[in-house]
Design a protein around this motif. Structure first.
Motif, mmCIF file in Angstrom:
data_model
loop_
_atom_site.group_PDB
_atom_site.id
_atom_site.type_symbol
_atom_site.label_atom_id
_atom_site.label_comp_id
_atom_site.label_asym_id
_atom_site.label_seq_id
_atom_site.Cartn_x
_atom_site.Cartn_y
_atom_site.Cartn_z
ATOM 1 N N LYS A 40 0.846 -1.191 0.000
ATOM 2 C CA LYS A 40 0.000 0.000 0.000
ATOM 3 C C LYS A 40 0.885 1.246 0.000
ATOM 4 O O LYS A 40 2.057 1.197 0.394
ATOM 5 C CB LYS A 40 -0.896 0.012 1.232
ATOM 6 C CG LYS A 40 -1.893 -1.120 1.268
ATOM 7 C CD LYS A 40 -2.713 -1.058 2.537
ATOM 8 C CE LYS A 40 -3.715 -2.188 2.602
ATOM 9 N NZ LYS A 40 -4.509 -2.138 3.838
ATOM 10 N N VAL A 41 0.297 2.358 -0.406
ATOM 11 C CA VAL A 41 1.034 3.625 -0.442
ATOM 12 C C VAL A 41 1.589 3.959 0.942
ATOM 13 O O VAL A 41 2.740 4.389 1.070
ATOM 14 C CB VAL A 41 0.139 4.762 -0.985
ATOM 15 C CG1 VAL A 41 0.813 6.114 -0.834
ATOM 16 C CG2 VAL A 41 -0.209 4.503 -2.444
ATOM 17 N N ASN A 42 0.792 3.747 1.977
ATOM 18 C CA ASN A 42 1.260 4.010 3.350
ATOM 19 C C ASN A 42 2.485 3.182 3.701
ATOM 20 O O ASN A 42 3.414 3.671 4.356
ATOM 21 C CB ASN A 42 0.158 3.716 4.370
ATOM 22 C CG ASN A 42 -0.940 4.741 4.350
ATOM 23 O OD1 ASN A 42 -0.748 5.840 3.843
ATOM 24 N ND2 ASN A 42 -2.086 4.379 4.892
ATOM 25 N N ALA A 71 5.492 4.579 1.911
ATOM 26 C CA ALA A 71 5.903 5.825 2.558
ATOM 27 C C ALA A 71 6.705 5.539 3.822
ATOM 28 O O ALA A 71 7.721 6.192 4.082
ATOM 29 C CB ALA A 71 4.675 6.673 2.881
ATOM 30 N N THR A 83 6.521 11.190 2.887
ATOM 31 C CA THR A 83 5.077 11.338 3.038
ATOM 32 C C THR A 83 4.342 10.554 1.960
ATOM 33 O O THR A 83 4.911 10.200 0.929
ATOM 34 C CB THR A 83 4.663 12.813 2.929
ATOM 35 O OG1 THR A 83 4.960 13.282 1.606
ATOM 36 C CG2 THR A 83 5.387 13.670 3.970
ATOM 37 N N ARG A 84 3.066 10.315 2.221
ATOM 38 C CA ARG A 84 2.223 9.659 1.219
ATOM 39 C C ARG A 84 2.193 10.496 -0.063
ATOM 40 O O ARG A 84 2.225 9.956 -1.154
ATOM 41 C CB ARG A 84 0.801 9.494 1.748
ATOM 42 C CG ARG A 84 0.670 8.431 2.800
ATOM 43 C CD ARG A 84 -0.752 8.251 3.240
ATOM 44 N NE ARG A 84 -1.592 8.053 2.073
ATOM 45 C CZ ARG A 84 -2.874 8.370 1.994
ATOM 46 N NH1 ARG A 84 -3.476 8.897 3.021
ATOM 47 N NH2 ARG A 84 -3.556 8.157 0.906
ATOM 48 N N LYS A 85 2.113 11.819 0.083
ATOM 49 C CA LYS A 85 2.088 12.700 -1.082
ATOM 50 C C LYS A 85 3.337 12.511 -1.932
ATOM 51 O O LYS A 85 3.261 12.484 -3.158
ATOM 52 C CB LYS A 85 1.952 14.163 -0.675
ATOM 53 C CG LYS A 85 1.864 15.087 -1.890
ATOM 54 C CD LYS A 85 1.935 16.539 -1.495
ATOM 55 C CE LYS A 85 1.864 17.459 -2.673
ATOM 56 N NZ LYS A 85 2.731 17.160 -3.791
ATOM 57 N N TYR A 98 2.917 9.434 -3.985
ATOM 58 C CA TYR A 98 2.046 9.714 -5.123
ATOM 59 C C TYR A 98 2.775 10.531 -6.188
ATOM 60 O O TYR A 98 2.586 10.318 -7.384
ATOM 61 C CB TYR A 98 0.774 10.434 -4.675
ATOM 62 C CG TYR A 98 -0.242 9.522 -4.024
ATOM 63 C CD1 TYR A 98 -0.920 8.557 -4.769
ATOM 64 C CD2 TYR A 98 -0.518 9.617 -2.674
ATOM 65 C CE1 TYR A 98 -1.848 7.712 -4.179
ATOM 66 C CE2 TYR A 98 -1.446 8.780 -2.063
ATOM 67 C CZ TYR A 98 -2.109 7.833 -2.827
ATOM 68 O OH TYR A 98 -3.023 7.000 -2.249
#
Length: 81
Positions: free
Chosen positions: A7-9, A12, A18-20, A23
């Motif tokens: 997952k993105v989390n 990260a 950060t998640r951003k 992305y």
């Protein structure tokens, strides 16, 4: 062994960003991802993350800039000469 989907989390946390930022890496096509499920969640394959981490050119993107390209380098200005 099947390639694990992260997952993105999780990515990260592994990268300590950060998640951003994750992305942003995906949007810049530096970190490939797959879209899964009805909710269209994004997942990053463990192998893609490892390839990103082992890429010797990865540090070129740390400042948010682009890799050096001599064709795009600033040319000296002759204005006022």
């Amino acid at each position: 062994m099947e390639d694990e989907l992260l997952k993105v989390n999780e990515v990260a946390q592994i990268l300590r960003i950060t998640r951003k930022s994750v992305y942003d890496l995906m949007k810049a096509n530096l970190l490939p991802y797959v879209v899964v499920g009805v909710s269209r969640g994004r997942r990053i394959r463990r192998s893609a993350l490892n390839a990103f981490l082992n890429n010797p050119n990865r540090d070129l993107y740390n400042s948010g800039g682009e890799p050096y390209n001599p064709d795009n380098a600033l040319k000296p200005s002759h204005a006022g000469v």
